[in-house]
Scaffold this motif. Structure first.
Motif, PDB file in Angstrom:
ATOM      1  N   ILE A 165       1.052  -0.191 -11.586  1.00  0.00           N
ATOM      2  CA  ILE A 165       1.130  -1.185 -10.509  1.00  0.00           C
ATOM      3  C   ILE A 165       1.179  -0.511  -9.152  1.00  0.00           C
ATOM      4  CG2 ILE A 165       2.559  -3.008  -9.499  1.00  0.00           C
ATOM      5  CD1 ILE A 165       3.424  -3.755 -12.328  1.00  0.00           C
ATOM      6  N   GLY A 166       2.016   0.524  -9.028  1.00  0.00           N
ATOM      7  CA  GLY A 166       2.111   1.242  -7.761  1.00  0.00           C
ATOM      8  C   GLY A 166       0.806   1.888  -7.365  1.00  0.00           C
ATOM      9  N   GLN A 214      -1.488   1.021  -4.019  1.00  0.00           N
ATOM     10  CA  GLN A 214      -1.889   2.071  -3.078  1.00  0.00           C
ATOM     11  C   GLN A 214      -3.408   2.245  -3.070  1.00  0.00           C
ATOM     12  OE1 GLN A 214      -0.114   3.397  -0.912  1.00  0.00           O
ATOM     13  NE2 GLN A 214       2.000   3.611  -1.583  1.00  0.00           N
ATOM     14  N   GLY A 215      -4.025   2.115  -4.249  1.00  0.00           N
ATOM     15  CA  GLY A 215      -5.480   2.198  -4.303  1.00  0.00           C
ATOM     16  C   GLY A 215      -6.151   1.079  -3.534  1.00  0.00           C
ATOM     17  N   ALA A 216      -5.552  -0.129  -3.591  1.00  0.00           N
ATOM     18  CA  ALA A 216      -6.102  -1.253  -2.829  1.00  0.00           C
ATOM     19  C   ALA A 216      -6.007  -0.992  -1.332  1.00  0.00           C
ATOM     20  CB  ALA A 216      -5.366  -2.538  -3.193  1.00  0.00           C
ATOM     21  N   ILE A 217      -4.901  -0.373  -0.881  1.00  0.00           N
ATOM     22  CA  ILE A 217      -4.759  -0.022   0.537  1.00  0.00           C
ATOM     23  C   ILE A 217      -5.810   1.006   0.936  1.00  0.00           C
ATOM     24  CG2 ILE A 217      -3.234   1.018   2.252  1.00  0.00           C
ATOM     25  CD1 ILE A 217      -0.867  -0.123   0.730  1.00  0.00           C
ATOM     26  N   ILE A 218      -6.062   1.983   0.054  1.00  0.00           N
ATOM     27  CA  ILE A 218      -7.072   3.012   0.338  1.00  0.00           C
ATOM     28  C   ILE A 218      -8.455   2.384   0.471  1.00  0.00           C
ATOM     29  CG2 ILE A 218      -8.235   5.035  -0.620  1.00  0.00           C
ATOM     30  CD1 ILE A 218      -5.552   5.786  -1.917  1.00  0.00           C
ATOM     31  N   VAL A 219      -8.792   1.498  -0.457  1.00  0.00           N
ATOM     32  CA  VAL A 219     -10.097   0.827  -0.403  1.00  0.00           C
ATOM     33  C   VAL A 219     -10.204  -0.037   0.848  1.00  0.00           C
ATOM     34  CG1 VAL A 219     -11.563  -0.879  -1.546  1.00  0.00           C
ATOM     35  CG2 VAL A 219     -10.391   0.866  -2.907  1.00  0.00           C
ATOM     36  N   THR A 267      -3.172  -4.909   4.391  1.00  0.00           N
ATOM     37  CA  THR A 267      -2.463  -3.632   4.269  1.00  0.00           C
ATOM     38  C   THR A 267      -0.956  -3.836   4.266  1.00  0.00           C
ATOM     39  OG1 THR A 267      -4.269  -2.441   5.358  1.00  0.00           O
ATOM     40  CG2 THR A 267      -2.123  -1.372   5.320  1.00  0.00           C
ATOM     41  N   CYS A 268      -0.451  -4.679   5.164  1.00  0.00           N
ATOM     42  CA  CYS A 268       0.993  -4.903   5.244  1.00  0.00           C
ATOM     43  C   CYS A 268       1.523  -5.641   4.012  1.00  0.00           C
ATOM     44  CB  CYS A 268       1.324  -5.680   6.517  1.00  0.00           C
ATOM     45  SG  CYS A 268       1.104  -4.720   8.040  1.00  0.00           S
ATOM     46  N   ILE A 269       0.771  -6.608   3.501  1.00  0.00           N
ATOM     47  CA  ILE A 269       1.205  -7.332   2.300  1.00  0.00           C
ATOM     48  C   ILE A 269       1.289  -6.385   1.101  1.00  0.00           C
ATOM     49  CG2 ILE A 269       0.516  -9.076   0.608  1.00  0.00           C
ATOM     50  CD1 ILE A 269      -0.617 -10.710   2.912  1.00  0.00           C
ATOM     51  N   LEU A 270       0.264  -5.569   0.918  1.00  0.00           N
ATOM     52  CA  LEU A 270       0.274  -4.613  -0.192  1.00  0.00           C
ATOM     53  C   LEU A 270       1.391  -3.590  -0.041  1.00  0.00           C
ATOM     54  CD1 LEU A 270      -3.579  -3.979  -0.531  1.00  0.00           C
ATOM     55  CD2 LEU A 270      -2.137  -5.351  -2.033  1.00  0.00           C
ATOM     56  N   GLY A 271       1.616  -3.146   1.203  1.00  0.00           N
ATOM     57  CA  GLY A 271       2.689  -2.185   1.446  1.00  0.00           C
ATOM     58  C   GLY A 271       4.056  -2.774   1.133  1.00  0.00           C
ATOM     59  N   ALA A 324       6.732 -13.884   7.555  1.00  0.00           N
ATOM     60  CA  ALA A 324       6.833 -14.759   6.384  1.00  0.00           C
ATOM     61  C   ALA A 324       6.661 -13.961   5.096  1.00  0.00           C
ATOM     62  CB  ALA A 324       5.787 -15.867   6.468  1.00  0.00           C
ATOM     63  N   CYS A 325       5.725 -13.013   5.110  1.00  0.00           N
ATOM     64  CA  CYS A 325       5.515 -12.166   3.931  1.00  0.00           C
ATOM     65  C   CYS A 325       6.742 -11.303   3.651  1.00  0.00           C
ATOM     66  CB  CYS A 325       4.278 -11.291   4.153  1.00  0.00           C
ATOM     67  SG  CYS A 325       4.022 -10.033   2.895  1.00  0.00           S
ATOM     68  N   GLU A 326       7.306 -10.685   4.695  1.00  0.00           N
ATOM     69  CA  GLU A 326       8.471  -9.822   4.517  1.00  0.00           C
ATOM     70  C   GLU A 326       9.690 -10.621   4.068  1.00  0.00           C
ATOM     71  OE1 GLU A 326       8.662  -8.004   8.324  1.00  0.00           O
ATOM     72  OE2 GLU A 326       7.246  -6.414   7.820  1.00  0.00           O
ATOM     73  N   LEU A 327       9.877 -11.793   4.657  1.00  0.00           N
ATOM     74  CA  LEU A 327      11.002 -12.638   4.248  1.00  0.00           C
ATOM     75  C   LEU A 327      10.841 -13.091   2.797  1.00  0.00           C
ATOM     76  CD1 LEU A 327      11.420 -14.815   7.477  1.00  0.00           C
ATOM     77  CD2 LEU A 327      12.931 -12.984   6.689  1.00  0.00           C
TER      78      LEU A 327
END
Length: 231
Positions: A48-49, A53-58, A88-92, A139-142
């Motif tokens: 999963i991790g 991270q791969g999705a962020i790279i792509v 990027t922020c949601i995946l992070g 909203a995503c972080e909360l």
């Protein structure tokens, strides 16, 4: 509201910032993705991790390929930049929420809250897109904090305290204020630049009525600052 000329000028001034932002996301995701894969015990957590991270790279690689494309209109570029930063922020956020070690997870989520607000100021979002981005990001972080125990069974209730929610909102407001101040300053600079260009054009037109050409000399009188094609 921004005029088309201001939008284009704004985009040109943030070319380097956009490139550095995407390159940093790309590089850091490779490094931290590798470290996460090696440090996590469960195979499912590794997969999963690595996938996040791969999705962020792509995502970063795709943005690097298209962000300098001259065929894109300024509005299309702003929308692509907005979507890139949001994804990027949601995946992070999801990735750090899955961190199994509590101390590392708390530090990582805190840093994610702070660093994600830099995305409001650095790459060149317009004020409208920046405010929408801040609302969706908070909203995503909360949501991640609210559902932290469902996302990660090892999380404790203290990690989702009211103080955490307040800090997310406060840093979101700080990021928006920084964005609005920066955009206001850049707008003033753009207006001054256009005013100076119009004054220069008016002077050149005036000089062309009384002479064949005009040149601009430096205060010392020895250097030519602006020449003429007839020289």
């Amino acid at each position: 509201l921004m005029s088309d000329g201001l939008r284009m000028w704004f985009r040109e001034k943030h070319v380097i910032a956009g490139f550095v932002t995407a390159t940093t996301h790309f590089t850091c995701s490779i490094v931290f993705g590798t470290l996460d894969f090696l440090s996590r015990d469960l195979y499912s957590a590794k997969v999963i991790g690595a996938s996040l991270q791969g999705a962020i790279i792509v995502n970063a690689a795709a943005f690097l390929m298209i962000f300098r494309c001259k065929l894109l209109s300024t509005r299309q570029y702003e929308l692509i930049l907005f979507c890139y930063l949001m994804i990027t922020c949601i995946l992070g956020n999801l990735n750090v929420a899955l961190e199994p070690v509590q101390d590392s997870r708390v530090r990582a989520m805190g840093m994610q809250v702070l660093l994600s607000k830099l995305a409001l100021v650095t790459p060149g979002l317009s004020s409208f897109h920046g405010i929408i981005f801040a609302i969706l990001l908070c909203a995503c972080e909360l949501s991640c904090y609210y559902a932290l125990q469902a996302i990660n069974p090892k999380a404790s209730p203290e990690e989702s305290s009211m103080l955490v929610y307040v800090s997310v909102v406060v840093w979101g407001i700080v990021g928006v204020l920084g964005l609005l101040v920066k955009n206001s300053v850049l707008k003033e600079l753009y207006q001054v630049q256009r005013l100076l260009e119009s004054e220069s054009g008016a002077l050149s037109s005036l000089f062309s009525m009384v002479g064949d050409m005009s040149i601009w000399l430096a205060p010392d009188g020895d250097r030519i600052l602006q020449s003429h094609f007839r020289l």
